[in-house]
Design an enzyme around this catalytic site. Structure first.
Site, mmCIF file in Angstrom:
data_model
loop_
_atom_site.group_PDB
_atom_site.id
_atom_site.type_symbol
_atom_site.label_atom_id
_atom_site.label_comp_id
_atom_site.label_asym_id
_atom_site.label_seq_id
_atom_site.Cartn_x
_atom_site.Cartn_y
_atom_site.Cartn_z
ATOM 1 N N GLN A 267 60.303 46.161 27.534
ATOM 2 C CA GLN A 267 60.584 46.143 29.243
ATOM 3 C C GLN A 267 61.044 44.812 29.623
ATOM 4 O OE1 GLN A 267 60.556 48.641 31.267
ATOM 5 N NE2 GLN A 267 60.010 50.078 29.618
ATOM 6 N N SER A 268 61.905 44.151 28.924
ATOM 7 C CA SER A 268 62.612 42.832 29.528
ATOM 8 C C SER A 268 63.207 42.978 31.050
ATOM 9 C CB SER A 268 63.352 42.138 28.345
ATOM 10 O OG SER A 268 63.899 41.229 29.131
#
Ligand code: PLP
Length: 336
Positions: A75-76
Site C-alpha cells: 500500500q505504498s
C-alpha cells in the site's frame, strides 16, 4: 539556501494550506494546533512524496530516462505518486511491491493505492518480505536496460538527498507562510518512515537558521535507528543545499512508541486518532503513517510536552487512500 539551483519539475499544488484547527484545539484544551496540508499536494490524491518527486523526476528527465523504477510496501503512497508523476511527464513506471503486511484481509492487495497504481498504468511485481528492496529495484533496472530501456531508479520513499530537497523546500514554504501571517511556530510533528521528510525539513530549517524543533513519529524503525537514518540523510541533504556546518545530531528527535506491532499494523491509538481528527475537523488521516503520526502528537499533548499557548504544526503527509485497504477497521459492524 537557493533551491532554484536544482532542476525541478512542478507536479504539485504549492504552497499547501497552513490551517488552524480550532475545534481540535478546543477538544484537547491546547496547545494551539495547526496543520500543514501536504495531503493536498494534488498529485493523484497527493501526499508528501509529491515534493520529493519534483526534484527526482527532474533528475530523471535530465538523464534522458524513459522509465521510473521504484519500490515500496504493497500500500505504498510513494509508488502511487511516482506512477502519477510518470504519467504527468510521459514516462513509464515499474514498481516492486513488498508483501510486508499480510494479515489485513483481501482488500489490502487490491484496493486503495494498489487500485490507483493500476489505473495509473504502473507495472507491478510483488516481492516477499525481507529482501533488500533497493537492490531488487536495481536488479530490475538492469533487466530493463538489457531490453534497451533507460530506467531511473528512485529509492524507497524517494528518500535520498535529491528527494529530500523537496522537504527543504517545504521548510522554506512553511517559514515563509508563518512569517507572512505573523505566526510563531513552536514545534512541528509528523510521521517518519524512510526518513526523507524529516531529513529534508531539518536540513532546510538548518540552512535557513530557523531552529523550530521537529519531532518525527516513527512508523517502523526503533527510535535510535530512526534517528541515525534521519541524521545521516539530513547531513547529506544539508551538504547538497550548501548549508554552513554539519547538521547537529541533537536536532533529530524521534519517538517509536506508536509503531505498535509493526509497520502497517493497526493500533488502537491510531484508529482513535483517525476518528478524532475526522470527527473534529473533517480531515482524513491514514492507518500506516499519518494516523500513527497524529496519535504521537496526541500522546505528546497528553504527556504535557507543550505549553497551552504554544503553536504546534502537524505536518499532514497524506495517505488517506490507504483507508480503503483497511476498511475492516472502520466498518459499521466493527463500531457496533
Ligand atoms: C512516506 C510517507 C510518510 C513518511 O515519510 P518519509 O519521508 O518516508 O519518512 C509519512 N506519511 C505518509 C502518508 C507517507 O506516504
Amino acid at each position: 539556501m537557493h533551491l532554484s539551483r536544482f532542476p525541478r519539475y512542478r507536479l504539485g499544488h504549492f504552497p499547501t494550506p497552513l490551517e488552524r484547527l480550532d475545534r481540535l484545539t478546543e477538544v484537547l484544551g491546547g496547545p494551539e494546533i495547526w496543520i500543514k496540508r501536504d495531503d493536498c499536494t494534488g498529485l493523484a490524491s497527493g501526499g508528501n512524496k509529491t515534493r520529493k518527486l519534483e526534484f527526482l523526476v527532474a533528475a530523471a528527465l535530465a538523464e534522458g530516462a524513459d522509465t521510473l523504477v521504484t519500490q515500496g510496501a504493497t500500500q505504498s503512497n510513494h509508488v502511487r505518486q511516482t506512477a502519477a508523476a510518470a504519467c504527468r511527464v510521459g514516462l513509464k513506471c515499474h514498481a516492486l511491491l513488498e508483501r510486508r503486511v499480510t494479515n489485513q484481509g483481501a482488500d489490502y492487495e487490491t484496493a486503495g493505492n494498489v487500485l490507483l497504481d493500476t489505473v495509473l498504468e504502473c507495472e507491478i511485481d510483488f516481492r516477499p518480505e525481507g529482501l533488500d528492496m533497493n537492490a531488487e529495484a536495481e536488479a530490475l533496472a538492469e533487466t530493463l536496460r538489457s531490453k534497451g530501456l533507460k530506467p531511473y531508479v528512485i529509492p524507497g520513499g524517494g528518500s535520498n538527498p535529491v528527494g529530500a530537497l523537496g522537504y527543504a523546500a517545504c521548510a522554506e514554504e512553511l517559514v515563509w507562510q508563518a512569517d507572512d501571517a505573523g505566526l510563531r511556530i513552536d514545534h512541528i510533528v509528523h510521521a517518519t518512515g524512510s526518513a526523507g521528510t524529516q531529513a529534508g525539513l531539518l536540513a532546510g530549517l538548518f540552512a535557513l537558521n530557523a531552529p523550530i524543533p521537529v519531532t518525527g513519529i516513527s512508523v517502523r524503525a526503533p527510535r535510535e535507528r530512526q534517528i541515525d537514518n534521519v541524521h545521516a540523510l539530513g547531513v547529506r541533504t544539508a551538504e547538497l543545499i550548501g548549508a554552513r556546518g554539519t547538521l547537529p545530531r541533537e536536532m533529530v528527535v524521534a519517538y517509536d512508541d506508536q509503531v505498535g506491532p509493526g509497520y502497517g499494523q493497526p493500533t488502537p491509538e491510531m484508529t482513535d486518532a483517525i476518528r478524532l481528527l475526522a470527527r473534529t475537523e473533517g480531515i482524513l488521516l491514514d492507518p500506516v503513517y499519518s494516523g500513527k503520526g497524529f496519535a504521537g502528537l496526541v500522546a505528546m499533548i497528553r504527556a504535557g510536552a507543550f505549553g497551552k499557548d504554544e503553536r504546534v504544526v502537524f505536518l499532514h503527509t497524506g495517505g488517506s487512500v490507504a483507508l480503503f485497504a483497511y476498511g475492516h477497521l472502520f466498518s459499521n459492524q466493527k463500531a457496533a
